[in-house]
Scaffold this motif. Structure first.
Motif, PDB file in Angstrom:
ATOM      1  N   ASN A  94       0.826  -1.211   0.000  1.00 19.30           N
ATOM      2  CA  ASN A  94       0.000   0.000   0.000  1.00 19.30           C
ATOM      3  C   ASN A  94       0.862   1.264   0.000  1.00 19.30           C
ATOM      4  O   ASN A  94       0.532   2.274   0.657  1.00 19.30           O
ATOM      5  CB  ASN A  94      -0.952   0.027   1.194  1.00 19.30           C
ATOM      6  CG  ASN A  94      -1.980  -1.090   1.129  1.00 19.30           C
ATOM      7  OD1 ASN A  94      -2.462  -1.427   0.047  1.00 19.30           O
ATOM      8  ND2 ASN A  94      -2.294  -1.696   2.273  1.00 19.30           N
ATOM      9  N   CYS A  95       1.936   1.238  -0.720  1.00 20.30           N
ATOM     10  CA  CYS A  95       2.821   2.411  -0.817  1.00 20.30           C
ATOM     11  C   CYS A  95       2.589   3.056  -2.163  1.00 20.30           C
ATOM     12  O   CYS A  95       3.202   2.680  -3.165  1.00 20.30           O
ATOM     13  CB  CYS A  95       4.277   1.988  -0.641  1.00 20.30           C
ATOM     14  SG  CYS A  95       5.421   3.386  -0.737  1.00 20.30           S
ATOM     15  N   SER A  96       1.657   4.014  -2.203  1.00 16.10           N
ATOM     16  CA  SER A  96       1.291   4.654  -3.465  1.00 16.10           C
ATOM     17  C   SER A  96       1.722   6.100  -3.533  1.00 16.10           C
ATOM     18  O   SER A  96       1.599   6.735  -4.574  1.00 16.10           O
ATOM     19  CB  SER A  96      -0.233   4.548  -3.667  1.00 16.10           C
ATOM     20  OG  SER A  96      -0.912   5.172  -2.588  1.00 16.10           O
ATOM     21  N   HIS A  97       2.238   6.683  -2.443  1.00 17.38           N
ATOM     22  CA  HIS A  97       2.644   8.093  -2.423  1.00 17.38           C
ATOM     23  C   HIS A  97       4.117   8.202  -2.768  1.00 17.38           C
ATOM     24  O   HIS A  97       4.924   7.328  -2.437  1.00 17.38           O
ATOM     25  CB  HIS A  97       2.377   8.702  -1.048  1.00 17.38           C
ATOM     26  CG  HIS A  97       2.352  10.202  -1.060  1.00 17.38           C
ATOM     27  ND1 HIS A  97       3.493  10.964  -0.942  1.00 17.38           N
ATOM     28  CD2 HIS A  97       1.323  11.081  -1.180  1.00 17.38           C
ATOM     29  CE1 HIS A  97       3.175  12.245  -0.992  1.00 17.38           C
ATOM     30  NE2 HIS A  97       1.847  12.349  -1.129  1.00 17.38           N
ATOM     31  N   VAL A  98       4.483   9.307  -3.446  1.00 19.99           N
ATOM     32  CA  VAL A  98       5.874   9.506  -3.836  1.00 19.99           C
ATOM     33  C   VAL A  98       6.792   9.703  -2.638  1.00 19.99           C
ATOM     34  O   VAL A  98       8.003   9.495  -2.725  1.00 19.99           O
ATOM     35  CB  VAL A  98       5.987  10.717  -4.796  1.00 19.99           C
ATOM     36  CG1 VAL A  98       5.334  10.408  -6.127  1.00 19.99           C
ATOM     37  CG2 VAL A  98       5.392  11.981  -4.173  1.00 19.99           C
ATOM     38  N   ASN A  99       6.211  10.083  -1.512  1.00 18.06           N
ATOM     39  CA  ASN A  99       7.010  10.249  -0.285  1.00 18.06           C
ATOM     40  C   ASN A  99       6.830   9.059   0.665  1.00 18.06           C
ATOM     41  O   ASN A  99       7.235   9.133   1.833  1.00 18.06           O
ATOM     42  CB  ASN A  99       6.619  11.530   0.449  1.00 18.06           C
ATOM     43  CG  ASN A  99       7.148  12.784  -0.262  1.00 18.06           C
ATOM     44  OD1 ASN A  99       8.266  12.764  -0.746  1.00 18.06           O
ATOM     45  ND2 ASN A  99       6.340  13.832  -0.324  1.00 18.06           N
ATOM     46  N   GLY A 100       6.245   7.999   0.135  1.00 16.72           N
ATOM     47  CA  GLY A 100       6.006   6.834   0.990  1.00 16.72           C
ATOM     48  C   GLY A 100       7.282   6.052   1.258  1.00 16.72           C
ATOM     49  O   GLY A 100       8.384   6.424   0.837  1.00 16.72           O
ATOM     50  N   GLN A 101       7.104   4.931   1.912  1.00 16.30           N
ATOM     51  CA  GLN A 101       8.235   4.060   2.212  1.00 16.30           C
ATOM     52  C   GLN A 101       7.757   2.622   2.222  1.00 16.30           C
ATOM     53  O   GLN A 101       6.568   2.355   2.392  1.00 16.30           O
ATOM     54  CB  GLN A 101       8.868   4.428   3.558  1.00 16.30           C
ATOM     55  CG  GLN A 101       7.897   4.369   4.732  1.00 16.30           C
ATOM     56  CD  GLN A 101       8.527   4.827   6.045  1.00 16.30           C
ATOM     57  OE1 GLN A 101       9.596   5.448   6.042  1.00 16.30           O
ATOM     58  NE2 GLN A 101       7.869   4.522   7.161  1.00 16.30           N
ATOM     59  N   GLY A 119      10.185  11.446  -2.175  1.00 15.70           N
ATOM     60  CA  GLY A 119       9.459  12.393  -3.034  1.00 15.70           C
ATOM     61  C   GLY A 119       9.519  12.132  -4.530  1.00 15.70           C
ATOM     62  O   GLY A 119       8.920  12.869  -5.315  1.00 15.70           O
ATOM     63  N   ARG A 120      10.201  11.103  -4.968  1.00 11.01           N
ATOM     64  CA  ARG A 120      10.269  10.826  -6.418  1.00 11.01           C
ATOM     65  C   ARG A 120       9.640   9.487  -6.786  1.00 11.01           C
ATOM     66  O   ARG A 120       9.622   9.103  -7.943  1.00 11.01           O
ATOM     67  CB  ARG A 120      11.722  10.831  -6.881  1.00 11.01           C
ATOM     68  CG  ARG A 120      12.404  12.197  -6.721  1.00 11.01           C
ATOM     69  CD  ARG A 120      13.795  12.155  -7.315  1.00 11.01           C
ATOM     70  NE  ARG A 120      13.742  11.846  -8.749  1.00 11.01           N
ATOM     71  CZ  ARG A 120      14.809  11.564  -9.486  1.00 11.01           C
ATOM     72  NH1 ARG A 120      16.010  11.534  -8.909  1.00 11.01           N
ATOM     73  NH2 ARG A 120      14.706  11.288 -10.760  1.00 11.01           N
ATOM     74  N   GLY A 121       9.164   8.791  -5.821  1.00  8.08           N
ATOM     75  CA  GLY A 121       8.565   7.509  -6.102  1.00  8.08           C
ATOM     76  C   GLY A 121       9.594   6.489  -6.531  1.00  8.08           C
ATOM     77  O   GLY A 121      10.793   6.621  -6.263  1.00  8.08           O
TER      78      GLY A 121
END
Length: 371
Positions: A43-50, A64-66
């Motif tokens: 469930n990591c769909s954000h560019v700032n995710g992990q 921030g770049r995915g």
């Protein structure tokens, strides 16, 4: 090779890496497609995710770049490319070795059966189905066949060059035919249009001449028809005088007038017109229509519209005379003479019928001397 294959395999799909290969900060490598599936599963769909590495569970921030921000492992990709190349070579060598092994006996094929023209092993010759066949060493046959193939290769190459030149000439001929066909089509259209225009103009002129001839002859016949009323009117006057005169003086006076009319009628021309003076020549109009026109351009023995049988002609041109046919070798003059002869016989037949009818009418008409 197997140990290297394990190093170059993705721990997710368990297959050789599919470029691009991405390397994580924990130094583990993954296929980009496999890493995308890992992000979806976590469930990591954000560019700032992990997400966590599937191998060591270390947390990897995307910053921030995915997934685009993760570096590619160019070294692994280069090694992978060379490994696949070497793997293909090894596979090719194995196939080459297998192709030299007899499938039936598992021995290396070092002979050639000249009877069946196929490689065989020694067991095939000693105990197999090729025992009674003529054989030769495979190396000798190979060397001989290779030299022959090189010689044939030169000959085929020459044939290929000749064929290429012939193909170019054929293409040139096709282009010339295409250009010529286009030019001829233009000529046909232009010439045909001119001919049709001339024929239509000639048709219009002949129709005008025919209309004038028809009008004059019909007018004359109408005038003759009016003159044919004179005997009937004179007959009525004579009968009236004979039945209704009041006295002898009146009778003699009127009789004098009627006798002068009778004498004038007796001196007059025949009651029946000369039919030749009132005949329209079909042949002459046909001759004028096709004058200066090559008839073979329009009438051919191969044409479906050619009236080669008398039953294909109108009733008026169907006399009891031999039929005729058209030929490509027939000249304009001979064609015209033959056609005019046909029309002439048709007209003579019509005239004979009309004369017989007129003769019967004359026999039924009383003569003045019989009155």
């Amino acid at each position: 090779m197997e140990a290297l294959a394990q190093v170059l395999s993705c721990s997710v799909c368990l297959e050789l890496f599919t470029p691009p290969v991405l390397v994580l900060s924990c130094a583990h490598n993954f296929c980009k497609k496999c890493l995308e599936k890992i992000l979806i599963s976590q469930n990591c769909s954000h560019v700032n995710g992990q997400f966590s590495c599937p191998m060591c569970r270390k947390i990897i921030p995307l910053r921030g770049r995915g997934i685009i921000g993760l570096p590619r492992n160019i070294l692994v990709e280069s090694i992978l490319e060379k490994y696949k190349y070497e793997l293909e070579n090894v596979h090719a060598k194995e196939q080459d070795q297998l192709s030299q092994i007899c499938e039936e006996h598992g021995e290396r094929m070092n002979l050639v059966c000249l009877t069946d023209d196929k490689p065989i092993c020694a067991i095939c010759k000693l105990f197999g189905e090729h025992e009674s066949h003529n054989v030769a060493k495979l190396s000798e046959v190979y060397s001989e066949r290779k030299k022959r193939l090189i010689k044939d290769l030169d000959w085929v190459n020459q044939q290929s060059e000749h064929a290429e030149q012939a193909k170019k000439e054929i293409e040139m001929l096709i282009n010339e035919l295409t250009d010529t066909a286009a030019e001829v089509k233009v000529v046909i259209d232009a010439t045909g249009a001119g001919l049709l225009k001339g024929i239509r103009r000639r048709m219009t002129e002949l129709k005008a001449i025919l209309g004038k001839e028809y009008s004059v002859k019909v007018e004359n016949l109408q005038q003759l028809a009016n003159e044919l009323e004179v005997p009937r009117n004179l007959y009525r006057e004579m009968k009236t005088l004979l039945e209704q005169h009041s006295n002898s003086v009146h009778f003699l006076q009127e009789d004098k007038i009627l006798r002068s009319k009778i004498e004038k009628l007796a001196k007059g021309n025949s009651l029946y017109p000369n039919k030749k003076d009132y005949h329209i020549s079909v042949g002459q109009y046909f001759k004028d229509l096709i004058k200066a026109t090559h008839i073979n351009n329009y009438v051919s023995s191969n044409s479906d519209e050619t009236p080669t049988r008398s039953d294909e002609l109108p009733d008026v041109f169907r006399p009891e005379c031999p039929t005729f046919s058209f030929s490509d070798e027939m000249s304009n003059e001979s064609f015209y003479e033959k056609l005019m002869d046909f029309f002439q016989k048709a007209n003579e037949t019509k005239q004979d019928l009309n004369q017989n009818a007129s003769h019967r009418d004359n026999n039924s008409t009383p003569n003045r001397n019989d009155i």
